[in-house]
Design a protein around this motif. Sequence first.
Motif, PDB file in Angstrom:
ATOM      1  N   LEU A 136       0.833  -1.195   0.000  1.00 28.92           N
ATOM      2  CA  LEU A 136       0.000   0.000   0.000  1.00 28.92           C
ATOM      3  C   LEU A 136       0.869   1.247   0.000  1.00 28.92           C
ATOM      4  N   GLN A 137       0.253   2.367  -0.274  1.00 25.98           N
ATOM      5  CA  GLN A 137       0.922   3.646  -0.098  1.00 25.98           C
ATOM      6  C   GLN A 137       1.358   3.742   1.370  1.00 25.98           C
ATOM      7  N   LYS A 138       2.600   4.162   1.611  1.00 29.79           N
ATOM      8  CA  LYS A 138       3.132   4.163   2.974  1.00 29.79           C
ATOM      9  C   LYS A 138       2.273   4.976   3.932  1.00 29.79           C
ATOM     10  N   GLU A 139       1.728   6.099   3.458  1.00 30.12           N
ATOM     11  CA  GLU A 139       0.929   6.926   4.359  1.00 30.12           C
ATOM     12  C   GLU A 139      -0.363   6.208   4.760  1.00 30.12           C
ATOM     13  N   VAL A 140      -0.864   5.324   3.914  1.00 31.71           N
ATOM     14  CA  VAL A 140      -2.039   4.532   4.277  1.00 31.71           C
ATOM     15  C   VAL A 140      -1.673   3.522   5.361  1.00 31.71           C
ATOM     16  N   VAL A 141      -0.514   2.871   5.212  1.00 28.84           N
ATOM     17  CA  VAL A 141      -0.052   1.937   6.243  1.00 28.84           C
ATOM     18  C   VAL A 141       0.163   2.674   7.566  1.00 28.84           C
ATOM     19  N   ASP A 142       0.729   3.867   7.501  1.00 26.96           N
ATOM     20  CA  ASP A 142       0.925   4.671   8.717  1.00 26.96           C
ATOM     21  C   ASP A 142      -0.411   4.958   9.400  1.00 26.96           C
ATOM     22  N   ARG A 143      -1.427   5.246   8.605  1.00 28.08           N
ATOM     23  CA  ARG A 143      -2.749   5.530   9.166  1.00 28.08           C
ATOM     24  C   ARG A 143      -3.387   4.261   9.737  1.00 28.08           C
ATOM     25  N   ASP A 152      -1.602  10.856  12.187  1.00 22.92           N
ATOM     26  CA  ASP A 152      -2.039   9.796  11.275  1.00 22.92           C
ATOM     27  C   ASP A 152      -3.270   9.058  11.784  1.00 22.92           C
ATOM     28  N   TYR A 153      -3.593   9.239  13.046  1.00 25.81           N
ATOM     29  CA  TYR A 153      -4.704   8.511  13.665  1.00 25.81           C
ATOM     30  C   TYR A 153      -6.030   9.132  13.234  1.00 25.81           C
ATOM     31  N   GLY A 154      -6.911   8.288  12.705  1.00 25.46           N
ATOM     32  CA  GLY A 154      -8.190   8.810  12.238  1.00 25.46           C
ATOM     33  C   GLY A 154      -9.198   7.706  12.001  1.00 25.46           C
ATOM     34  N   ARG A 155     -10.165   7.989  11.153  1.00 24.89           N
ATOM     35  CA  ARG A 155     -11.259   7.048  10.892  1.00 24.89           C
ATOM     36  C   ARG A 155     -10.729   5.690  10.431  1.00 24.89           C
ATOM     37  N   LEU A 156      -9.771   5.696   9.510  1.00 29.13           N
ATOM     38  CA  LEU A 156      -9.247   4.427   8.987  1.00 29.13           C
ATOM     39  C   LEU A 156      -8.588   3.615  10.102  1.00 29.13           C
ATOM     40  N   SER A 157      -7.818   4.273  10.963  1.00 22.21           N
ATOM     41  CA  SER A 157      -7.152   3.586  12.079  1.00 22.21           C
ATOM     42  C   SER A 157      -8.173   2.870  12.954  1.00 22.21           C
ATOM     43  N   VAL A 158      -9.210   3.587  13.357  1.00 15.98           N
ATOM     44  CA  VAL A 158     -10.211   3.045  14.282  1.00 15.98           C
ATOM     45  C   VAL A 158     -11.015   1.928  13.630  1.00 15.98           C
ATOM     46  N   MET A 159     -11.465   2.159  12.390  1.00 19.46           N
ATOM     47  CA  MET A 159     -12.302   1.177  11.719  1.00 19.46           C
ATOM     48  C   MET A 159     -11.569  -0.139  11.503  1.00 19.46           C
ATOM     49  N   VAL A 160     -10.287  -0.085  11.157  1.00 19.73           N
ATOM     50  CA  VAL A 160      -9.547  -1.315  10.897  1.00 19.73           C
ATOM     51  C   VAL A 160      -9.096  -1.974  12.194  1.00 19.73           C
ATOM     52  N   GLN A 161      -8.611  -1.190  13.160  1.00 20.07           N
ATOM     53  CA  GLN A 161      -8.117  -1.772  14.408  1.00 20.07           C
ATOM     54  C   GLN A 161      -9.223  -2.398  15.254  1.00 20.07           C
ATOM     55  N   ALA A 162     -10.483  -2.036  14.996  1.00 20.91           N
ATOM     56  CA  ALA A 162     -11.598  -2.674  15.700  1.00 20.91           C
ATOM     57  C   ALA A 162     -11.820  -4.109  15.228  1.00 20.91           C
ATOM     58  N   PHE A 214     -14.859  11.971  13.338  1.00 17.26           N
ATOM     59  CA  PHE A 214     -13.672  12.487  12.654  1.00 17.26           C
ATOM     60  C   PHE A 214     -13.999  13.443  11.512  1.00 17.26           C
ATOM     61  N   ALA A 215     -15.278  13.710  11.289  1.00 15.08           N
ATOM     62  CA  ALA A 215     -15.666  14.567  10.167  1.00 15.08           C
ATOM     63  C   ALA A 215     -15.092  15.978  10.310  1.00 15.08           C
ATOM     64  N   GLN A 216     -15.014  16.460  11.537  1.00 16.54           N
ATOM     65  CA  GLN A 216     -14.426  17.780  11.814  1.00 16.54           C
ATOM     66  C   GLN A 216     -13.463  17.612  12.985  1.00 16.54           C
ATOM     67  N   ARG A 217     -12.216  17.314  12.650  1.00 17.73           N
ATOM     68  CA  ARG A 217     -11.233  16.878  13.647  1.00 17.73           C
ATOM     69  C   ARG A 217     -11.005  17.898  14.764  1.00 17.73           C
ATOM     70  N   ARG A 218     -11.179  19.176  14.468  1.00 21.41           N
ATOM     71  CA  ARG A 218     -10.859  20.197  15.463  1.00 21.41           C
ATOM     72  C   ARG A 218     -12.001  20.433  16.451  1.00 21.41           C
ATOM     73  N   LYS A 219     -13.154  19.838  16.175  1.00 18.87           N
ATOM     74  CA  LYS A 219     -14.292  20.035  17.060  1.00 18.87           C
ATOM     75  C   LYS A 219     -14.359  18.934  18.118  1.00 18.87           C
ATOM     76  N   THR A 220     -15.021  19.240  19.227  1.00 19.70           N
ATOM     77  CA  THR A 220     -15.146  18.273  20.313  1.00 19.70           C
ATOM     78  C   THR A 220     -16.230  17.242  19.991  1.00 19.70           C
ATOM     79  N   LEU A 221     -16.197  16.146  20.741  1.00 16.82           N
ATOM     80  CA  LEU A 221     -17.196  15.095  20.550  1.00 16.82           C
ATOM     81  C   LEU A 221     -18.610  15.616  20.800  1.00 16.82           C
ATOM     82  N   ALA A 222     -18.751  16.532  21.751  1.00 13.53           N
ATOM     83  CA  ALA A 222     -20.074  17.091  22.034  1.00 13.53           C
ATOM     84  C   ALA A 222     -20.670  17.727  20.784  1.00 13.53           C
TER      85      ALA A 222
END
Length: 265
Positions: A136-143, A152-162, A214-222
């Motif tokens: 894969l593209q290295k940045e995808v593996v990093d994610r 690098d931590y985001g939606r892809l990280s969580v969805m796959v690691q689950a 993760f749609a708006q990373r800078r906003k809080t979960l609330a």
Amino acid sequence: MNGHRPRKRFGQHFLTSRTVIQALVEAIAPRADDPMVEIGPGLGALTRALLPHLRALHVVELDRDLISGLETLAAQGPAQLLIHQGDALRFDFADLARQLGRPLRVVGNLPYNISTPLIFHLLEAGPQIADMHFMLQKEVVDRLAAAPGGKDYGRLSVMVQAYCQVAPLFHVPPGAFNPPPKVDSAVVRLLPLTQPLVPPERRAGFARLVAAAFAQRRKTLANTLKGLLDPEAIRACGVDPGARAETLAVADFVRLAAALHNRGA
């Protein structure tokens, strides 16, 4: 087959480095009776390296112009090469596993433009996949492998690691391909968990919740989970509603998804 011109629309970058191919085969460690499937065999470089180790190899190839070359390779033996012409994003891997009577081992040098949706498609096959080894593209593996708190931590990280253990294996430079891509690549092993962190009945809600968070990373979960879970419900899961998604562990998202499921959402 060797005169085939790589097609941009298929994201074709053919693996040519014998050193990298050998390292990839060693990482896969194929055994004769393995129910092995290669996605995007292309000109057959990895295919040729795998065949001596196997009794049979299934390949899924979208580009019709490459099929005749694969058919020539199939006629050479000694292993059986079974060719499925079609789109891997629509291929029914679970059905093939049921036909073969065992979970599949899936390998491939994945086109960069479909790597993420293809991994999600394979995760839907659940227990019908034994393991996956992908270039894969290295940045995808990093994610894929990223821990909470990093960029690098985001939606892809969580969805796959689950659903999988993620193990980055080795780096691959652009010169290992023809044509050389403009980015570095890496090989990763994905090993589906015996018991995924998210049960089947919560999968859709989990995916929706993680995407919203993760749609708006800078906003809080609330803010990002408004309409799914209120701050009190988030706090009841042991999660700070004032936190951002990138700081949460996968287990935190699993608990939030359980709360969402319990609300009937």
